[in-house]
Write a protein that holds these residues in place. Sequence first.
Motif, PDB file in Angstrom:
ATOM      1  N   ASN A  36       0.917  -1.177  -0.090  1.00 53.50           N
ATOM      2  CA  ASN A  36      -0.055   0.045  -0.057  1.00 53.50           C
ATOM      3  C   ASN A  36       0.813   1.441   0.004  1.00 53.50           C
ATOM      4  O   ASN A  36       0.561   2.364   0.676  1.00 53.50           O
ATOM      5  CB  ASN A  36      -1.041   0.091   1.215  1.00 53.50           C
ATOM      6  N   ARG A  38       2.267   4.443  -2.381  1.00 50.91           N
ATOM      7  CA  ARG A  38       1.635   4.986  -3.686  1.00 50.91           C
ATOM      8  C   ARG A  38       3.157   4.933  -4.554  1.00 50.91           C
ATOM      9  O   ARG A  38       4.503   5.392  -3.931  1.00 50.91           O
ATOM     10  CB  ARG A  38       1.427   6.504  -3.161  1.00 50.91           C
ATOM     11  N   THR A 187      -4.935   9.339   3.498  1.00 53.52           N
ATOM     12  CA  THR A 187      -5.581   8.977   2.288  1.00 53.52           C
ATOM     13  C   THR A 187      -7.087   8.967   2.083  1.00 53.52           C
ATOM     14  O   THR A 187      -7.680   8.670   1.215  1.00 53.52           O
ATOM     15  CB  THR A 187      -5.196   7.475   2.072  1.00 53.52           C
ATOM     16  N   THR A 218       2.096   7.648   1.152  1.00 55.48           N
ATOM     17  CA  THR A 218       1.764   8.581   0.205  1.00 55.48           C
ATOM     18  C   THR A 218       2.750   9.131  -0.306  1.00 55.48           C
ATOM     19  O   THR A 218       2.665   9.284  -1.836  1.00 55.48           O
ATOM     20  CB  THR A 218       0.878   9.760   0.832  1.00 55.48           C
ATOM     21  N   LEU A 275      -7.263   9.723  -5.210  1.00 59.85           N
ATOM     22  CA  LEU A 275      -7.360   8.319  -4.714  1.00 59.85           C
ATOM     23  C   LEU A 275      -8.987   7.975  -4.796  1.00 59.85           C
ATOM     24  O   LEU A 275      -9.058   6.837  -4.994  1.00 59.85           O
ATOM     25  CB  LEU A 275      -6.469   7.947  -3.635  1.00 59.85           C
ATOM     26  N   ARG A 279     -10.333   4.707  -6.296  1.00 61.10           N
ATOM     27  CA  ARG A 279     -11.003   3.623  -5.458  1.00 61.10           C
ATOM     28  C   ARG A 279     -12.512   3.574  -5.923  1.00 61.10           C
ATOM     29  O   ARG A 279     -12.665   2.195  -6.026  1.00 61.10           O
ATOM     30  CB  ARG A 279     -10.956   4.055  -3.948  1.00 61.10           C
ATOM     31  N   SER A 300      -9.607   3.928   2.247  1.00 59.58           N
ATOM     32  CA  SER A 300      -8.418   4.282   2.155  1.00 59.58           C
ATOM     33  C   SER A 300      -7.608   3.757   0.835  1.00 59.58           C
ATOM     34  O   SER A 300      -8.326   3.545  -0.295  1.00 59.58           O
ATOM     35  CB  SER A 300      -7.462   3.616   3.242  1.00 59.58           C
ATOM     36  N   ALA A 301      -6.416   3.458   0.743  1.00 56.33           N
ATOM     37  CA  ALA A 301      -5.463   3.123  -0.458  1.00 56.33           C
ATOM     38  C   ALA A 301      -5.540   1.601  -0.813  1.00 56.33           C
ATOM     39  O   ALA A 301      -4.853   1.237  -1.688  1.00 56.33           O
ATOM     40  CB  ALA A 301      -4.177   3.689  -0.375  1.00 56.33           C
TER      41      ALA A 301
END
Length: 363
Positions: A36, A38, A187, A218, A275, A279, A300-301
């Motif tokens: 996770n 970026r 995020t 991030t 993001l 998502r 979240s991510a």
Amino acid sequence: MRGQPIGAPPGVMPEPDLGHHGDVEVGEGLRDLAVNVRQAPMPPWLAEPLAATLADLARYPDPAPARAAVAARHRRPPTEVLLTAGAAEGFVLIAQALRGIRRPVVVHPQFTEPEAALAAAGHRVERVLLDAADGFRLDPARVPADADLVMIGNPTNPTSVLHPAATIAALARPGRVLVVDEAFADTTTAPGVPGEPESLAGRRDLPGLLVLRSLTKTWGLAGLRIGYLLGAADLLARLARVQPLWAVSTPALAAATACASPAAVAAERAIAARLAVDRDHLLARLATLPGVRVAGRPASAFVLLEVPGADRIRLALRDRGWAVRRGDTFPGLGPDWLRVAVRDPATTDAFTEVLAEILEASC
């Protein structure tokens, strides 16, 4: 010592491997949806200060400027900030410093390092297992009233659930240390909220609150190791006493200073907004796949998927060039769970096409 479940789903699952992490899933030639972090070029406002430190490595690190910058970001005095070599070091400091804890509780599923650090320090850990059928939402009443250490993630890895700040705050009380892992707080977004909805990073009124933050996700700094703890000065002083000297390197301190700047915070918010779009695209594609269920309401991510025969599917994805994170190493999950990182729409489209083919072949 291994965690003891306070509330568990039906059935007996094998003890999970707490030392397994997403980077183990990644290999040469694989497209990474397992970690996770970026994946993007480093911006100049971060790259340039990092590069400048290479001419100054003969001097011992001075954390004071970075601590002041982080403190200013969260509107706290510098004494309420402890810089760490990644957020993971914070869990170790907590476990080592708080030797007098009698009843530590970890709320799962979540990142496994909090429990692993406690167990390595000799603590007998109890687990509160949140329910998939309830979207892995937290009910504070599930946590024993006499627990004097409680650890929870928000948003939680691997479920991607963002608990309301008021729900988390309800766990705070005198005589208890409440550790909230906010490694992915930057995020998250919400309409009308300027940034980081449900974060407790600025709260100074909650007794025993410790907030853990990471700068590695991030900004793609997993190899640099930089994070920090926020909390009462006397509590952080206890943790600092067990921290090695000069634990945070000069380049990592430069990163902390840069990432606390107003420009960095504005960039974070723009990234979080992008993001959210990416998502939503991933969720829309997953919704077309039979037999795939997304857990809760991802914030979240990453997203957590329930797929029958997930481990077989994970290996089939690997054969087709894709790395995803197995879910059965998280307490409270089992063999039918996978975690998938949010990437750009083109990557998502390519991944879900391959996943659809694998699912169809397995019918």
